[in-house]
Design an enzyme around this catalytic site. Structure first.
Site, mmCIF file in Angstrom:
data_model
loop_
_atom_site.group_PDB
_atom_site.id
_atom_site.type_symbol
_atom_site.label_atom_id
_atom_site.label_comp_id
_atom_site.label_asym_id
_atom_site.label_seq_id
_atom_site.Cartn_x
_atom_site.Cartn_y
_atom_site.Cartn_z
ATOM 1 N N ASN A 38 0.800 -1.228 0.000
ATOM 2 C CA ASN A 38 0.000 0.000 0.000
ATOM 3 C C ASN A 38 0.833 1.278 0.000
ATOM 4 O O ASN A 38 0.471 2.268 0.640
ATOM 5 C CB ASN A 38 -0.956 0.018 1.200
ATOM 6 C CG ASN A 38 -1.979 -1.088 1.132
ATOM 7 O OD1 ASN A 38 -2.872 -1.077 0.294
ATOM 8 N ND2 ASN A 38 -1.831 -2.079 1.995
ATOM 9 N N LYS A 126 1.434 -13.636 -2.631
ATOM 10 C CA LYS A 126 2.185 -12.624 -3.377
ATOM 11 C C LYS A 126 3.497 -12.290 -2.675
ATOM 12 O O LYS A 126 4.559 -12.238 -3.308
ATOM 13 C CB LYS A 126 1.359 -11.348 -3.544
ATOM 14 C CG LYS A 126 2.026 -10.317 -4.445
ATOM 15 C CD LYS A 126 1.488 -8.921 -4.235
ATOM 16 C CE LYS A 126 2.088 -8.284 -3.004
ATOM 17 N NZ LYS A 126 1.778 -6.843 -2.871
ATOM 18 N N HIS A 146 -2.067 -5.435 -10.167
ATOM 19 C CA HIS A 146 -1.883 -5.088 -11.583
ATOM 20 C C HIS A 146 -1.807 -6.343 -12.448
ATOM 21 O O HIS A 146 -2.466 -6.435 -13.491
ATOM 22 C CB HIS A 146 -0.619 -4.248 -11.761
ATOM 23 C CG HIS A 146 -0.623 -2.977 -10.985
ATOM 24 N ND1 HIS A 146 -1.502 -1.942 -11.241
ATOM 25 C CD2 HIS A 146 0.135 -2.563 -9.935
ATOM 26 C CE1 HIS A 146 -1.279 -0.952 -10.402
ATOM 27 N NE2 HIS A 146 -0.296 -1.303 -9.592
ATOM 28 N N ASP A 163 -5.393 -16.331 -5.068
ATOM 29 C CA ASP A 163 -4.691 -17.614 -4.959
ATOM 30 C C ASP A 163 -4.841 -18.431 -6.238
ATOM 31 O O ASP A 163 -3.880 -19.045 -6.721
ATOM 32 C CB ASP A 163 -5.219 -18.416 -3.768
ATOM 33 C CG ASP A 163 -4.625 -17.962 -2.445
ATOM 34 O OD1 ASP A 163 -3.659 -17.168 -2.465
ATOM 35 O OD2 ASP A 163 -5.123 -18.393 -1.390
#
Length: 220
Positions: A38, A126, A146, A163
């Site tokens: 973030n 991620k 993205h 996932d």
């Protein structure tokens, strides 16, 4: 030539072929990835610099009050969430092995490295994939917002969970293309295939894009 290869080639031609180079040790990459959540690259890199300057020995983070760690990373945003998370991970690693060295993950198969990192609360697919790809050059594809959005619009995946997107894209992107694919898809998602008002008119992937084809049909 199949669709994913055409997409990889078009991205490489537009943004350049990205080759992996070693950045940081595994633990440092894990910290950096947590700090990157973030916020932008300028802020999270500065947060990492200030944290490592304030605590030259990572073990000192374990003994420091949460407020001191949070103050060091304040520039990166969400400091009061990220600081306890970093401290918790350090504490768990030290409790298990008596030090904070995670470079042993380099000797483990990708799947075992991922599973180890997922064992920490707050670490998702991620983040784990970012650590293995950036720190070790492993062909493990991180799927951020993205990569997920652009892949869905291209028709590489359907409307699936994060996932599931990891699983599907990991299977279809060639291992030697994963690093460049990830970096270039992130760039493409930021610069062209934005969440709102994607710039389809200047997209190098529009001939491969399901979203573009659907939009073209509605305009007829």
């Amino acid at each position: 030539m199949n669709k994913i290869i055409r997409i990889c080639d078009a991205l490489d031609e537009c943004y350049g072929r990205r080759e992996w180079t070693h950045r940081k040790p595994v633990l440092d990459e894990l910290i950096l990835t947590i700090l990157s959540q973030n916020t932008n690259a300028k802020n999270y890199n500065e947060a990492f610099r200030r944290l490592s300057e304030r605590f030259p020995v990572w073990e000192d983070v374990i003994r420091a009050p949460d407020e001191d760690v949070a103050d060091a990373i304040r520039v990166g945003g969400l400091a009061n969430i990220k600081a306890p998370r970093i401290k918790y991970i350090f504490e768990e690693i030290y409790k298990c092995q008596g030090n904070l060295d995670l470079d042993w993950i380099a000797d483990e198969p990708d799947g075992e490295g991922i599973e180890y990192l997922l064992g920490f609360e707050g670490i998702g697919r991620k983040t784990a994939a970012c650590v293995l790809m950036f720190a070790l050059g492993r062909p493990v594809l991180p799927v951020d917002t993205h990569v997920h959005r652009v892949s869905e619009r291209l028709g590489l995946i359907g409307k699936v969970s994060a996932d599931r997107a990891h699983d599907l894209l990991q299977k279809i992107v060639p291992p030697d293309q994963i690093y460049s694919f990830h970096i270039n898809m992130v760039a493409h998602g930021r610069q062209v295939c934005c969440a709102r008002n994607p710039a389809c008119y200047r997209c190098v992937l529009r001939e491969e894009c399901k979203y573009f084809a659907e939009q073209a049909r509605t305009r007829r």
